[in-house]
Scaffold this motif. Structure first.
Motif, PDB file in Angstrom:
ATOM      1  N   PRO A 220       0.815  -1.222   0.000  1.00  0.00           N
ATOM      2  CA  PRO A 220       0.000   0.000   0.000  1.00  0.00           C
ATOM      3  C   PRO A 220       0.847   1.269   0.000  1.00  0.00           C
ATOM      4  O   PRO A 220       0.486   2.271  -0.631  1.00  0.00           O
ATOM      5  N   LEU A 224       0.768   4.908  -2.143  1.00  0.00           N
ATOM      6  CA  LEU A 224       0.728   6.223  -1.504  1.00  0.00           C
ATOM      7  C   LEU A 224       1.840   7.120  -2.036  1.00  0.00           C
ATOM      8  O   LEU A 224       1.632   8.299  -2.325  1.00  0.00           O
ATOM      9  N   ARG A 245     -14.417   3.177   0.748  1.00  0.00           N
ATOM     10  CA  ARG A 245     -13.664   2.032   1.264  1.00  0.00           C
ATOM     11  C   ARG A 245     -12.166   2.308   1.288  1.00  0.00           C
ATOM     12  O   ARG A 245     -11.475   1.982   2.246  1.00  0.00           O
ATOM     13  N   GLU A 248     -10.752   4.608   4.017  1.00  0.00           N
ATOM     14  CA  GLU A 248     -10.660   4.056   5.370  1.00  0.00           C
ATOM     15  C   GLU A 248      -9.276   3.500   5.664  1.00  0.00           C
ATOM     16  O   GLU A 248      -8.906   3.301   6.818  1.00  0.00           O
ATOM     17  N   ARG A 249      -8.488   3.203   4.587  1.00  0.00           N
ATOM     18  CA  ARG A 249      -7.145   2.644   4.821  1.00  0.00           C
ATOM     19  C   ARG A 249      -6.237   3.739   5.357  1.00  0.00           C
ATOM     20  O   ARG A 249      -6.347   4.887   4.949  1.00  0.00           O
ATOM     21  N   PRO A 250      -5.309   3.350   6.257  1.00  0.00           N
ATOM     22  CA  PRO A 250      -4.448   4.372   6.847  1.00  0.00           C
ATOM     23  C   PRO A 250      -3.645   5.141   5.795  1.00  0.00           C
ATOM     24  O   PRO A 250      -2.923   4.538   5.010  1.00  0.00           O
ATOM     25  N   GLY A 251      -3.814   6.460   5.768  1.00  0.00           N
ATOM     26  CA  GLY A 251      -3.033   7.314   4.880  1.00  0.00           C
ATOM     27  C   GLY A 251      -3.640   7.530   3.506  1.00  0.00           C
ATOM     28  O   GLY A 251      -3.232   8.424   2.772  1.00  0.00           O
TER      29      GLY A 251
ATOM     30  N   LEU B  40       1.453   7.369   8.452  1.00  0.00           N
ATOM     31  CA  LEU B  40       0.213   6.735   8.897  1.00  0.00           C
ATOM     32  C   LEU B  40       0.169   5.277   8.457  1.00  0.00           C
ATOM     33  O   LEU B  40      -0.167   4.385   9.244  1.00  0.00           O
ATOM     34  N   ALA B  41       0.538   5.041   7.187  1.00  0.00           N
ATOM     35  CA  ALA B  41       0.463   3.682   6.659  1.00  0.00           C
ATOM     36  C   ALA B  41       1.395   2.762   7.436  1.00  0.00           C
ATOM     37  O   ALA B  41       1.013   1.665   7.835  1.00  0.00           O
ATOM     38  N   ASP B  44       0.283   2.249  11.281  1.00  0.00           N
ATOM     39  CA  ASP B  44      -0.841   1.341  11.468  1.00  0.00           C
ATOM     40  C   ASP B  44      -0.453  -0.093  11.148  1.00  0.00           C
ATOM     41  O   ASP B  44      -0.997  -1.041  11.709  1.00  0.00           O
ATOM     42  N   ARG B  45       0.511  -0.243  10.244  1.00  0.00           N
ATOM     43  CA  ARG B  45       0.916  -1.593   9.893  1.00  0.00           C
ATOM     44  C   ARG B  45       1.740  -2.230  11.017  1.00  0.00           C
ATOM     45  O   ARG B  45       1.583  -3.406  11.334  1.00  0.00           O
ATOM     46  N   ALA B  98     -16.700  -3.523   4.012  1.00  0.00           N
ATOM     47  CA  ALA B  98     -15.380  -3.714   4.616  1.00  0.00           C
ATOM     48  C   ALA B  98     -15.471  -4.565   5.870  1.00  0.00           C
ATOM     49  O   ALA B  98     -14.547  -5.291   6.217  1.00  0.00           O
ATOM     50  N   LEU B 101     -16.266  -9.349   5.836  1.00  0.00           N
ATOM     51  CA  LEU B 101     -15.341 -10.482   5.843  1.00  0.00           C
ATOM     52  C   LEU B 101     -14.756 -10.734   7.230  1.00  0.00           C
ATOM     53  O   LEU B 101     -14.818 -11.851   7.741  1.00  0.00           O
ATOM     54  N   GLN B 171      -1.984  -5.910   5.745  1.00  0.00           N
ATOM     55  CA  GLN B 171      -2.577  -4.688   5.210  1.00  0.00           C
ATOM     56  C   GLN B 171      -3.824  -4.352   6.031  1.00  0.00           C
ATOM     57  O   GLN B 171      -4.653  -5.211   6.286  1.00  0.00           O
ATOM     58  N   VAL B 172      -3.931  -3.100   6.431  1.00  0.00           N
ATOM     59  CA  VAL B 172      -5.058  -2.686   7.270  1.00  0.00           C
ATOM     60  C   VAL B 172      -6.174  -2.165   6.364  1.00  0.00           C
ATOM     61  O   VAL B 172      -6.030  -1.129   5.741  1.00  0.00           O
ATOM     62  N   PRO B 173      -7.292  -2.925   6.237  1.00  0.00           N
ATOM     63  CA  PRO B 173      -8.359  -2.478   5.334  1.00  0.00           C
ATOM     64  C   PRO B 173      -9.078  -1.247   5.848  1.00  0.00           C
ATOM     65  O   PRO B 173      -9.562  -0.439   5.072  1.00  0.00           O
ATOM     66  N   SER B 174      -9.172  -1.084   7.165  1.00  0.00           N
ATOM     67  CA  SER B 174      -9.802   0.129   7.679  1.00  0.00           C
ATOM     68  C   SER B 174      -9.347   0.359   9.112  1.00  0.00           C
ATOM     69  O   SER B 174      -9.093  -0.584   9.861  1.00  0.00           O
ATOM     70  N   ALA B 175      -9.227   1.649   9.487  1.00  0.00           N
ATOM     71  CA  ALA B 175      -8.767   1.992  10.832  1.00  0.00           C
ATOM     72  C   ALA B 175      -9.738   1.464  11.879  1.00  0.00           C
ATOM     73  O   ALA B 175      -9.330   1.004  12.948  1.00  0.00           O
TER      74      ALA B 175
END
Lengths: 300, 317
Positions: A220, A224, A245, A248-251, B40-41, B44-45, B98, B101, B171-175
């Protein structure tokens, strides 16, 4: 033991295989060739792209079986029975359809050609993976299905169309397009994919072209960093759902394409992903969508 | 042999590992500036890595104690099979929200534990450990068959999702999902740590536990529920990441001993550390493509564990 029609067909198939194996292979082959010359072929197509080609050149009436993935044109889906999955036929169902010619792009089971040859069914592998494969595949299918003139006309029109669009594509200013085919984990397309060629012809540049693969699972943070101009999500739902959708992912909410709403979700996945006779339609639909996305918002 | 328990070494290792993982990525080596998208990415990971690693290893340590079996891991009671089946069901049914699953995975895992427990328990009695293990294994294989059936029925796009989901990914699909999983795993880990003396008593056998005043049946049931909570929440966030739940508790036991007051917090930190560092490699070595993190955990963690095993022979539950 109760004998069902299905198991009877199975026994017949096994018996046929044994008998065919005992006969000299050469005599068997020439017999089927003579039969093919006399009567129109009974064709089974194991690939959605080849099914579309057969119907586009007017040989749809010779189709007696298709793969479960063949979903276009709809009237064929309604009429023609399924002989197995994409490149993976069920041998018994295939034989029950009494085909004289089986067409496929690829086969999962590499021993299948031999089994088919033993029972006297002709198998032709028609490569159809890239943009340039498509006109070649159309001519080849035309020759095999006995419709060479219609195939030649379609292939020539397609080659002209491709050449025209290639000439129109401007150098340099192409917007970068990030394709997402699946969301968890994310899956995108590389340089060797058909969709990458369609994007180029439609006036864009596929972000995943840095990887020499058909598909890959990108990180990901790479997306970015690249911050693409446009996001293309075939078959993932409405654009606003996709944007919600992804944000909602970070960043990801900071991506320019998401902020400006430059997300293309309306072009159907089968049109974009399938190298077939609807190639020019796919290029034009995508090209229009790219222009729409580029207008109206801050320019890419 | 009593080994010194230096908690600050573990805390330091975890902090150092998190800092290192923050600096590694396909975008290059170095800390991203604060509050950028890249920061941020990565943050969170790394966060997800610690949550999932802690959840899986805690669940593994608990299962090994409760079932008194060195091969027990979060998946042995069918939690994995149930969670995978739930997720596959959601994909095949075309539930695309989201939340669908992970929620289906969580429900699948939790319901499977209830089913296995009910099957193993004769009317109104506590199930024996062997019956529990056996019904877990059998239910797992039935669910595995159902999963294969769903995969062969699934449309090709969904198939891709299922197979990748079975390999696991951080991978974080949502916070929101990350926060929910953190809350669930965090509560389970803390509750398990608080009850460490009870697990210590149980590892000596139900009879001994009874004599020191531990209500064996209720404690085992509660422990299994905690392990399932931690494992299902981890699976819901990251899919099926194998190896961590089985091997991390063993490795930590060789390092700090079998006392659950140390084993549980050290497993949580160690599992988080291992998974986070492995994930940093998984997203960097073949950039921009990722490799499945489960592959890296097994390739790095396996040999490490074997070295430990050779240096300190013998296994004590």
């Amino acid at each position: 033991m109760k004998t069902t029609p299905r198991s009877r067909a199975g026994k017949a198939a096994r018996l046929a295989a044994i008998v065919a194996a005992a006969m000299p292979a050469a005599g068997c082959g020439s017999a089927s060739e003579r039969a093919a010359a006399a009567a129109p072929e009974r064709i089974v197509s194991l690939a959605p792209s080849l099914t579309e080609i057969l119907c586009a050149i007017g040989a749809g009436d010779r189709l007696v079986g298709r793969s479960s993935a063949c979903d276009f044109p709809p009237e064929i889906v309604a009429r023609v029975p399924v002989a197995g999955d994409f490149g993976r036929p069920s041998l018994e169902r295939l034989l029950a359809l009494r085909p004289t010619l089986v067409l496929s792009v690829d086969l999962e089971d590499k021993t299948l050609p031999e089994s088919l040859q033993r029972i006297g069914v002709r198998l032709e592998i028609v490569p159809c993976r890239t943009l340039d494969d498509v006109p070649r595949a159309i001519r080849r299918v035309g020759a095999l299905a006995g419709r060479p003139e219609a195939a030649e006309a379609l292939a020539a029109a397609m080659e002209r169309g491709i050449a025209e669009r290639r000439a129109e594509v401007a150098d340099g200013a192409a917007p970068t397009v990030y394709v997402e085919l699946w969301h968890d984990p994310i899956l995108t397309v590389g340089a060797t994919s058909y969709i990458s060629e369609v994007i180029r012809l439609a006036g864009g540049r596929n972000l995943g072209d840095v990887v020499m693969r058909e598909y890959f699972e990108p990180s990901p943070e790479w997306v970015l960093q690249a911050d693409p101009d446009i996001v293309l999500c075939p078959g993932m739902g409405e654009a606003h759902d996709v944007i919600r959708r992804m944000a909602e992912r970070p960043g990801w909410s900071g991506l320019r394409a998401l902020r400006a709403g430059r997300v293309i979700a309306e072009v159907p996945a089968d049109l974009l992903l399938r190298p077939g006779p609807r190639l020019l339609e796919a290029v034009d639909a995508l090209s229009a969508a790219l222009r729409r996305a580029g207008r109206g918002n801050d320019s890419p | 042999m009593k080994r010194p328990w230096r908690w600050w070494i573990w805390a330091l290792a975890a902090t150092g590992g998190a800092a290192l993982a923050l600096a590694i990525g396909p975008a290059g080596f170095g800390w991203p500036s604060r509050d950028t998208a890249l920061w941020l990415a990565r943050r969170d990971r790394v966060w997800a890595g610690f949550v999932v690693g802690a959840g899986l290893s805690t669940a593994g340590a608990l299962m090994q104690a409760l079932l008194r079996n060195p091969l027990a891991d979060p998946y042995v009671l069918g939690v994995s099979g149930g969670a995978a089946l739930g997720a596959a069901g959601a994909i095949v049914l075309g539930l695309t929200a989201a939340w669908a699953l992970p929620a289906a995975a969580f429900l699948g895992g939790a319901l499977t534990l209830l089913l296995v427990y009910a099957l193993a328990a004769p009317r109104g009695h506590a199930p024996s450990l062997y019956t529990l293990l056996l019904s877990g294994v059998i239910v797992s294989s039935i669910f595995g068959a159902l999963l294969m059936m769903l995969i062969s029925l699934a449309p090709s796009a969904g198939l891709r999702g299922i197979t990748w989901w079975m390999l696991g990914s951080l991978q974080v699909p949502s916070a929101a999902l990350l926060h929910a999983a953190t809350l669930l795993v965090g509560s389970a880990v803390l509750a398990a740590w608080t009850l460490a003396p009870e697990w210590n008593a149980l590892t000596l056998g139900a009879d001994v536990a009874h004599h020191v005043g531990v209500r064996a049946r209720a404690t085992v049931a509660f422990g299994l529920a905690l392990a399932t909570l931690a494992a299902s929440a981890s699976v819901a966030l990251a899919g099926l990441i194998g190896f961590v739940g089985l091997v991390v508790p063993h490795a930590i036991r060789l390092l700090v001993g079998a006392d659950h007051r140390r084993l549980l917090p050290a497993s949580a930190l160690g599992g988080g550390l291992l998974l986070t560092l492995c994930d940093a490699l998984a997203r960097s070595v073949n950039a921009p493509a990722e490799i499945p993190v489960g592959v890296v955990t097994a390739l790095l963690g396996g040999p490490f564990f074997l070295v430990l095993l050779r240096r300190r022979r013998g296994w004590t539950p």
